[in-house]
Design a protein around this motif. Sequence first.
Motif, PDB file in Angstrom:
ATOM      1  N   PRO A 169       0.839  -1.208   0.000  1.00 53.89           N
ATOM      2  CA  PRO A 169       0.000   0.000   0.000  1.00 53.89           C
ATOM      3  C   PRO A 169       0.875   1.261   0.000  1.00 53.89           C
ATOM      4  CG  PRO A 169      -0.626  -1.547   1.754  1.00 53.89           C
ATOM      5  CD  PRO A 169       0.701  -1.985   1.245  1.00 53.89           C
ATOM      6  N   PRO A 170       0.804   2.094  -1.014  1.00 50.06           N
ATOM      7  CA  PRO A 170       1.647   3.298  -1.064  1.00 50.06           C
ATOM      8  C   PRO A 170       1.440   4.216   0.136  1.00 50.06           C
ATOM      9  CG  PRO A 170       0.632   2.902  -3.199  1.00 50.06           C
ATOM     10  CD  PRO A 170      -0.001   1.945  -2.244  1.00 50.06           C
ATOM     11  N   GLU A 171       0.221   4.234   0.678  1.00 51.11           N
ATOM     12  CA  GLU A 171      -0.032   5.108   1.816  1.00 51.11           C
ATOM     13  C   GLU A 171       0.765   4.683   3.047  1.00 51.11           C
ATOM     14  OE1 GLU A 171      -3.479   2.101   1.693  1.00 51.11           O
ATOM     15  OE2 GLU A 171      -2.240   3.247   0.281  1.00 51.11           O
ATOM     16  N   GLN A 172       1.048   3.381   3.162  1.00 48.01           N
ATOM     17  CA  GLN A 172       1.835   2.914   4.297  1.00 48.01           C
ATOM     18  C   GLN A 172       3.306   3.292   4.135  1.00 48.01           C
ATOM     19  OE1 GLN A 172       1.108  -1.239   5.159  1.00 48.01           O
ATOM     20  NE2 GLN A 172      -1.065  -0.915   5.477  1.00 48.01           N
ATOM     21  N   ILE A 173       3.786   3.358   2.904  1.00 48.49           N
ATOM     22  CA  ILE A 173       5.162   3.805   2.667  1.00 48.49           C
ATOM     23  C   ILE A 173       5.248   5.310   2.883  1.00 48.49           C
ATOM     24  CG2 ILE A 173       7.073   3.853   1.034  1.00 48.49           C
ATOM     25  CD1 ILE A 173       5.734   1.509  -0.423  1.00 48.49           C
ATOM     26  N   SER A 174       4.280   6.032   2.346  1.00 49.73           N
ATOM     27  CA  SER A 174       4.268   7.480   2.487  1.00 49.73           C
ATOM     28  C   SER A 174       4.234   7.892   3.956  1.00 49.73           C
ATOM     29  CB  SER A 174       3.050   8.065   1.754  1.00 49.73           C
ATOM     30  OG  SER A 174       2.943   9.444   1.960  1.00 49.73           O
ATOM     31  N   GLY A 175       3.391   7.234   4.733  1.00 53.44           N
ATOM     32  CA  GLY A 175       3.260   7.563   6.147  1.00 53.44           C
ATOM     33  C   GLY A 175       4.242   6.833   7.040  1.00 53.44           C
ATOM     34  N   ASN A 176       5.127   6.015   6.429  1.00 54.32           N
ATOM     35  CA  ASN A 176       6.096   5.204   7.173  1.00 54.32           C
ATOM     36  C   ASN A 176       5.403   4.476   8.319  1.00 54.32           C
ATOM     37  OD1 ASN A 176       8.576   4.051   7.753  1.00 54.32           O
ATOM     38  ND2 ASN A 176       9.247   5.756   9.026  1.00 54.32           N
ATOM     39  N   ALA A 209       8.120  10.792  -3.352  1.00 53.04           N
ATOM     40  CA  ALA A 209       9.148  11.375  -4.221  1.00 53.04           C
ATOM     41  C   ALA A 209       9.614  12.721  -3.685  1.00 53.04           C
ATOM     42  CB  ALA A 209       8.606  11.521  -5.639  1.00 53.04           C
ATOM     43  N   ALA A 210       8.687  13.490  -3.104  1.00 51.87           N
ATOM     44  CA  ALA A 210       9.025  14.835  -2.643  1.00 51.87           C
ATOM     45  C   ALA A 210       9.892  14.817  -1.392  1.00 51.87           C
ATOM     46  CB  ALA A 210       7.745  15.627  -2.376  1.00 51.87           C
ATOM     47  N   ASP A 211       9.744  13.780  -0.556  1.00 49.30           N
ATOM     48  CA  ASP A 211      10.497  13.801   0.701  1.00 49.30           C
ATOM     49  C   ASP A 211      11.857  13.122   0.608  1.00 49.30           C
ATOM     50  OD1 ASP A 211      10.163  11.029   1.040  1.00 49.30           O
ATOM     51  OD2 ASP A 211       8.479  11.233   2.404  1.00 49.30           O
ATOM     52  N   LEU A 239      -2.320   9.175  -7.265  1.00 51.93           N
ATOM     53  CA  LEU A 239      -0.900   8.962  -6.971  1.00 51.93           C
ATOM     54  C   LEU A 239      -0.356   9.951  -5.949  1.00 51.93           C
ATOM     55  CD1 LEU A 239       0.476   8.191 -10.568  1.00 51.93           C
ATOM     56  CD2 LEU A 239      -0.492   6.604  -8.890  1.00 51.93           C
ATOM     57  N   ALA A 240      -1.232  10.419  -5.075  1.00 51.50           N
ATOM     58  CA  ALA A 240      -0.816  11.408  -4.078  1.00 51.50           C
ATOM     59  C   ALA A 240       0.291  10.869  -3.175  1.00 51.50           C
ATOM     60  CB  ALA A 240      -2.022  11.826  -3.230  1.00 51.50           C
ATOM     61  N   HIS A 241       0.209   9.604  -2.824  1.00 48.27           N
ATOM     62  CA  HIS A 241       1.221   9.033  -1.937  1.00 48.27           C
ATOM     63  C   HIS A 241       2.559   8.878  -2.656  1.00 48.27           C
ATOM     64  CE1 HIS A 241      -1.719   8.442   1.181  1.00 48.27           C
ATOM     65  NE2 HIS A 241      -2.501   7.786   0.349  1.00 48.27           N
ATOM     66  N   HIS A 242       2.509   8.544  -3.935  1.00 43.26           N
ATOM     67  CA  HIS A 242       3.757   8.467  -4.708  1.00 43.26           C
ATOM     68  C   HIS A 242       4.409   9.848  -4.808  1.00 43.26           C
ATOM     69  CE1 HIS A 242       1.695   4.761  -5.974  1.00 43.26           C
ATOM     70  NE2 HIS A 242       2.897   4.284  -6.182  1.00 43.26           N
ATOM     71  N   LYS A 243       3.574  10.856  -5.006  1.00 46.73           N
ATOM     72  CA  LYS A 243       4.112  12.219  -5.083  1.00 46.73           C
ATOM     73  C   LYS A 243       4.753  12.628  -3.753  1.00 46.73           C
ATOM     74  CE  LYS A 243       0.158  13.791  -6.942  1.00 46.73           C
ATOM     75  NZ  LYS A 243      -0.835  14.738  -7.505  1.00 46.73           N
ATOM     76  N   ALA A 244       4.110  12.258  -2.664  1.00 48.07           N
ATOM     77  CA  ALA A 244       4.652  12.612  -1.357  1.00 48.07           C
ATOM     78  C   ALA A 244       5.977  11.907  -1.094  1.00 48.07           C
ATOM     79  CB  ALA A 244       3.642  12.268  -0.267  1.00 48.07           C
ATOM     80  N   PHE A 259      12.850   9.965  -0.052  1.00 46.31           N
ATOM     81  CA  PHE A 259      13.095   8.606   0.429  1.00 46.31           C
ATOM     82  C   PHE A 259      14.062   7.892  -0.506  1.00 46.31           C
ATOM     83  CE2 PHE A 259      11.180   4.139   0.976  1.00 46.31           C
ATOM     84  CZ  PHE A 259      12.030   3.844   2.023  1.00 46.31           C
ATOM     85  N   GLN A 260      15.029   7.192   0.066  1.00 45.29           N
ATOM     86  CA  GLN A 260      16.118   6.624  -0.726  1.00 45.29           C
ATOM     87  C   GLN A 260      15.698   5.474  -1.623  1.00 45.29           C
ATOM     88  OE1 GLN A 260      17.875   5.555   3.186  1.00 45.29           O
ATOM     89  NE2 GLN A 260      18.734   3.810   2.094  1.00 45.29           N
ATOM     90  N   VAL A 261      14.549   4.852  -1.353  1.00 45.98           N
ATOM     91  CA  VAL A 261      14.038   3.780  -2.196  1.00 45.98           C
ATOM     92  C   VAL A 261      13.055   4.377  -3.199  1.00 45.98           C
ATOM     93  CG1 VAL A 261      12.771   1.603  -2.267  1.00 45.98           C
ATOM     94  CG2 VAL A 261      14.284   2.115  -0.328  1.00 45.98           C
ATOM     95  N   LYS A 262      13.244   4.080  -4.471  1.00 48.04           N
ATOM     96  CA  LYS A 262      12.291   4.539  -5.478  1.00 48.04           C
ATOM     97  C   LYS A 262      10.982   3.763  -5.315  1.00 48.04           C
ATOM     98  CE  LYS A 262      15.420   5.979  -9.219  1.00 48.04           C
ATOM     99  NZ  LYS A 262      14.951   7.359  -9.302  1.00 48.04           N
ATOM    100  N   VAL A 263       9.888   4.488  -5.207  1.00 46.92           N
ATOM    101  CA  VAL A 263       8.561   3.880  -5.099  1.00 46.92           C
ATOM    102  C   VAL A 263       7.745   4.384  -6.274  1.00 46.92           C
ATOM    103  CG1 VAL A 263       6.511   3.568  -3.670  1.00 46.92           C
ATOM    104  CG2 VAL A 263       8.770   3.784  -2.584  1.00 46.92           C
ATOM    105  N   LEU A 264       7.563   3.527  -7.270  1.00 48.48           N
ATOM    106  CA  LEU A 264       6.973   3.925  -8.541  1.00 48.48           C
ATOM    107  C   LEU A 264       5.634   3.239  -8.761  1.00 48.48           C
ATOM    108  CD1 LEU A 264      10.233   3.610 -10.686  1.00 48.48           C
ATOM    109  CD2 LEU A 264       9.310   5.664  -9.589  1.00 48.48           C
ATOM    110  N   PRO A 265       4.716   3.915  -9.429  1.00 47.48           N
ATOM    111  CA  PRO A 265       3.418   3.293  -9.692  1.00 47.48           C
ATOM    112  C   PRO A 265       3.480   2.329 -10.871  1.00 47.48           C
ATOM    113  CG  PRO A 265       3.460   5.494 -10.618  1.00 47.48           C
ATOM    114  CD  PRO A 265       4.778   5.319  -9.916  1.00 47.48           C
ATOM    115  N   THR A 266       2.539   1.413 -10.894  1.00 47.57           N
ATOM    116  CA  THR A 266       2.318   0.516 -12.024  1.00 47.57           C
ATOM    117  C   THR A 266       0.902   0.731 -12.539  1.00 47.57           C
ATOM    118  OG1 THR A 266       3.856  -1.186 -11.250  1.00 47.57           O
ATOM    119  CG2 THR A 266       2.116  -1.902 -12.745  1.00 47.57           C
ATOM    120  N   PHE A 267       0.743   0.833 -13.824  1.00 45.25           N
ATOM    121  CA  PHE A 267      -0.551   1.094 -14.464  1.00 45.25           C
ATOM    122  C   PHE A 267      -1.314  -0.228 -14.586  1.00 45.25           C
ATOM    123  CE2 PHE A 267      -3.214   2.210 -18.211  1.00 45.25           C
ATOM    124  CZ  PHE A 267      -3.691   3.442 -17.805  1.00 45.25           C
ATOM    125  N   ARG A 268      -2.405  -0.378 -13.808  1.00 41.90           N
ATOM    126  CA  ARG A 268      -3.179  -1.629 -13.786  1.00 41.90           C
ATOM    127  C   ARG A 268      -4.630  -1.332 -14.184  1.00 41.90           C
ATOM    128  NH1 ARG A 268      -2.450  -6.866 -11.034  1.00 41.90           N
ATOM    129  NH2 ARG A 268      -4.428  -7.932 -11.265  1.00 41.90           N
TER     130      ARG A 268
END
Length: 466
Positions: A38-45, A171-173, A164-169, A175-184
Amino acid sequence: MAKTFMDENFLLESATAQKLYHEFAAPQPIIDYHCHLPPEQISGNKQFKNITEIWLGGDHYKWRFMRSSGVTEDFMTGNQPDEAKFRKFCEVLPMGVGNPLFHWSHLELQRYFGTKTLVSGATAGELWEHCNSLIGTPELSARGLMVRSNVRAVCTTDDPVDDLAHHKAIAADGFQVKVLPTFRPDKAFNIDRAGFQDYIRKLSVVSGVSINTFGDALKALDLRLDYFAAHGCKVSDHAIDVAFFTEASDATLSGILAKAMNNEPVSKDEADAYKTGIMLHLGRQYAQRGWAMQLHIGAQRNNSARMFRNLGPDTGFDSIGDDLISAKIAHFLDTLDGDDQLPKTILYNLNPIHNEVLATMIGNFQDGKVVGKMQFGSGWWFLDQKDGMKRQLTALSQLGNLGAFIGMLTDSRSFLSYTRHEYFRRILCNMIGGWVENGEYPQDWAQLQKIIEGICYKNAEAYFKF
């Protein structure tokens, strides 16, 4: 004398295998190019509240095993206390002889919680206390686990209407790991499934396109492709549960879309034609953008109607389908290839009888422009266990180019599942090490290092160019 259970040479049956793993495979970073984190869990750590949440929450592999062990639903998706759920899983796991869950679970405890205590009903209390004493540390947060696992990039699985709000967040902060979306875009072409009309209306709002014709639907999807590309997306993914291929004119497809939007019944042939039209257009778009296209083929989903009504999808009631796939998949790939618009493609099968089918299929469409342009994907879902991985690797090695393989992925919702990369790497090194020990491949350490490091990391790095 029996070997020690899951020691440093677990699954490594020869000196060569041990050298290949410890010196070449283990140090490699991870590119997890297909997962459901879940991207929101990565965004919110996310910091997990206890071992149950991180170990059992949402894990339908473990839920299926618990059900088969006579555990009632309230200990999985129900309202039993978290400690009771944990203890119940510990009680039944020792029954899982030969099941990859037994290995995965102990690997997770060893790597992330630093304990070699065997899981059982007798040790459940000890494990509960030990794991929960560590659970609040930074190393066991969502981001901490990714960094600790030496992850360089992950691709989540995202719907075209997602903002993709969480992906944007992330990328903006920085984080050393790239977290990229996949088009499904499955919901955009599954015209024969419930909810299609509501989804098309949502796609219309998000894209700003009034969708009345097939061309309108394509325009809306193209705009979402642009949006995803602007946020780092380079990969698509499609669930092709049953293979299809039926071509039709745009006018015919517009008529089929109009029927569906008017809640009129759509026949199987009409649905297949609509899906084919969407997929061909998207395939060409992926090729033009340099994206990779993933096709996950052969799941039979939501088999228990009763449990689907109670719990919804992705809760452990899916299985392997047995439909024929070769002719329709070949026709789809050939149509794109005919216009030189076939993107980099990864084919995954859920039924092992299709291993050789796909291992030979990819050879039909390699064009020499990209190393391993066509990939036979790693053992997926029910096949990402020891035998399934060996069979996939064997088919690819015998019928294709194992040295060009882009390797393992987690396909998981769990931040602990990076141990599956270790599991895969050990199996890979044991297989190749066995061939060397048996005189089937030379003991050329430089070449072996290139092969192992490539499959574990470098081939994916070159293929996706994240």
